[in-house]
Design a protein around this motif. Structure first.
Motif, short mmCIF file in Angstrom:
data_model
loop_
_atom_site.label_atom_id
_atom_site.label_comp_id
_atom_site.label_asym_id
_atom_site.label_seq_id
_atom_site.Cartn_x
_atom_site.Cartn_y
_atom_site.Cartn_z
N MET A 185 0.85 -1.20 0.00
CA MET A 185 0.00 0.00 0.00
C MET A 185 0.88 1.25 0.00
O MET A 185 1.90 1.30 0.68
N ALA A 186 0.46 2.24 -0.75
CA ALA A 186 1.24 3.48 -0.82
C ALA A 186 1.24 4.19 0.52
O ALA A 186 0.28 4.14 1.28
N GLN A 187 2.36 4.84 0.82
CA GLN A 187 2.45 5.59 2.06
C GLN A 187 1.58 6.84 1.99
O GLN A 187 1.28 7.34 0.92
N ARG A 188 1.18 7.33 3.13
CA ARG A 188 0.43 8.57 3.22
C ARG A 188 1.35 9.68 3.73
O ARG A 188 2.34 9.42 4.39
N LEU A 189 1.01 10.90 3.41
CA LEU A 189 1.76 12.01 3.96
C LEU A 189 1.60 12.05 5.47
O LEU A 189 0.61 11.56 6.03
N HIS A 190 2.57 12.63 6.16
CA HIS A 190 2.48 12.78 7.61
C HIS A 190 1.21 13.53 7.97
O HIS A 190 0.77 14.44 7.26
N ILE B 167 -10.01 10.51 -10.65
CA ILE B 167 -10.77 9.27 -10.48
C ILE B 167 -9.79 8.11 -10.34
O ILE B 167 -8.93 7.91 -11.19
N GLY B 168 -9.91 7.36 -9.23
CA GLY B 168 -9.03 6.24 -8.96
C GLY B 168 -7.99 6.57 -7.90
O GLY B 168 -6.90 7.01 -8.19
N ILE B 169 -8.36 6.34 -6.63
CA ILE B 169 -7.50 6.71 -5.50
C ILE B 169 -6.91 5.43 -4.91
O ILE B 169 -7.22 5.03 -3.79
N GLY B 170 -6.06 4.77 -5.71
CA GLY B 170 -5.44 3.53 -5.26
C GLY B 170 -3.99 3.73 -4.85
O GLY B 170 -3.59 4.82 -4.45
N CYS C 293 -6.90 7.26 -13.07
CA CYS C 293 -5.86 6.29 -12.72
C CYS C 293 -6.53 5.00 -12.24
O CYS C 293 -6.86 4.86 -11.06
N LEU C 294 -6.74 4.06 -13.16
CA LEU C 294 -7.54 2.87 -12.87
C LEU C 294 -6.76 1.59 -13.20
O LEU C 294 -5.81 1.61 -13.98
#
Length: 320
Positions: free
Chosen positions: A1-6, A31-34, A85-86
């Motif tokens: 899973m992609a990291q999130r900002l602090h 569109i597409g928050i993966g 981004c799908l």
């Protein structure tokens, strides 16, 4: 899973979003928050763009902190520029051409295609979305570089279309390479890049298992690769991060590799070019998917080799 900002950074972005909304500036659609879309969207927001987003995961939309839209059509009704981004061709067809898709929205003037789908689909969208310009802009670099804003964007679009979207694309890109003014050409370039990347990992894993079976230290093998002529993207990134650590979480599923591989083979067949090495590479991932499952990470391609060599799961230790 992609990291999130602090969290503190995320809070700052959220506050800027409120200020942008209050100013009346036109929002950007996403569109597409993966695994890739989330950090790219974050980068757009960090550059000061208010976002209107749509995704099948309400949790991802909430975590992003952007404005939500109930459908792709609503995104295209509210935004002039829309990024998409799908994960699959089917998802793109539904989002762009479906009954409640982007083509039903009246405000969209620029459609930015971020995924790797092959040129035929992008050309179809360009011909179908007659009220807007299509920017073919797939990315390479993986989730970690998306988080850091260090992706490479491969772009094919008219100069006029790119002039509008370039600052947005540069928000998540360290490099923006224009390969053509013809939408679809960037897809062809991305598929060529992807087959080389997939081959790097497959053959590096084979060599690593041969070396480990012969008694060499896997971490030392990778060190030699990266100090010599064997260096490649897999030995520099994927193997140290996801194979030697046994995490197998690079962020790209085997099914994605196989999707892109199938598209590459179609392009090769259309060009009349025999690509026997590429076919062998794709077959190694197909075997891995049949054992590990299509949603397993691409780095699990090494597991079938370990089993064949009778290596235990701990045979590739953490680097010293």
């Amino acid at each position: 899973m992609a990291q999130r900002l602090h969290p503190s950074s995320a809070t700052g972005i959220w506050r800027r979003q409120l200020a942008i909304q209050a100013s009346g500036a036109a929002p950007v659609g996403f569109i597409g928050i993966g695994a890739m879309g989330f950090p790219m969207a974050q980068r757009l927001m960090a550059r000061g763009h208010a976002l209107v987003v749509h995704d099948t995961s309400p949790e991802a939309v909430t975590a992003l902190g952007a404005q939500s839209a109930a459908s792709p059509r609503e995104v295209a009704q509210r935004c002039e520029v829309v990024f998409c981004c799908l994960p699959s061709l089917e998802a793109y067809r539904t989002v762009v051409l479906g009954a409640d898709g982007l083509r039903e929205g009246r405000r969209m003037t620029h459609y930015v295609h971020l995924g790797t789908t092959g040129s035929a689909l992008v050309e179809e969208f360009e011909n179908t979305l007659t009220r807007c310009m299509t920017i073919d802009a797939p990315v390479t670099g993986g989730p970690a570089n998306a988080v850091e804003g260090r992706l490479t964007s491969i772009v094919s679009a008219s100069t006029e279309a790119l002039d509008t979207c370039r600052p947005m694309i540069e928000s998540y890109s360290a490099h923006l390479i224009v390969v053509s003014q013809r939408p679809g050409a960037a897809q062809q370039m991305k598929l060529i890049n992807n087959i080389v990347s997939a081959a790097n990992l497959a053959v590096a894993c084979e060599a690593l298992v041969v070396g480990a079976r012969s008694g060499l230290d896997p971490a030392m093998i990778v060190q030699v690769f990266n100090r010599g002529s064997g260096q490649n993207s897999a030995t520099l990134t994927k193997i140290p991060a996801a194979v030697l650590t046994r995490s197998f979480d690079w962020g790209a599923a085997l099914r994605i590799v196989l999707k892109d591989g199938a598209q590459f083979l179609r392009d090769a067949d259309a060009a009349g070019v025999p690509v026997e090495v590429a076919r062998a590479v794709i077959e190694s991932y197909r075997r891995a998917a049949s054992i590990e499952g299509p949603d397993a990470d691409m780095t699990t391609v090494i597991r079938q080799l370990e089993r064949a060599a009778d290596l235990h799961a701990t045979a590739l230790p953490l680097p010293s």
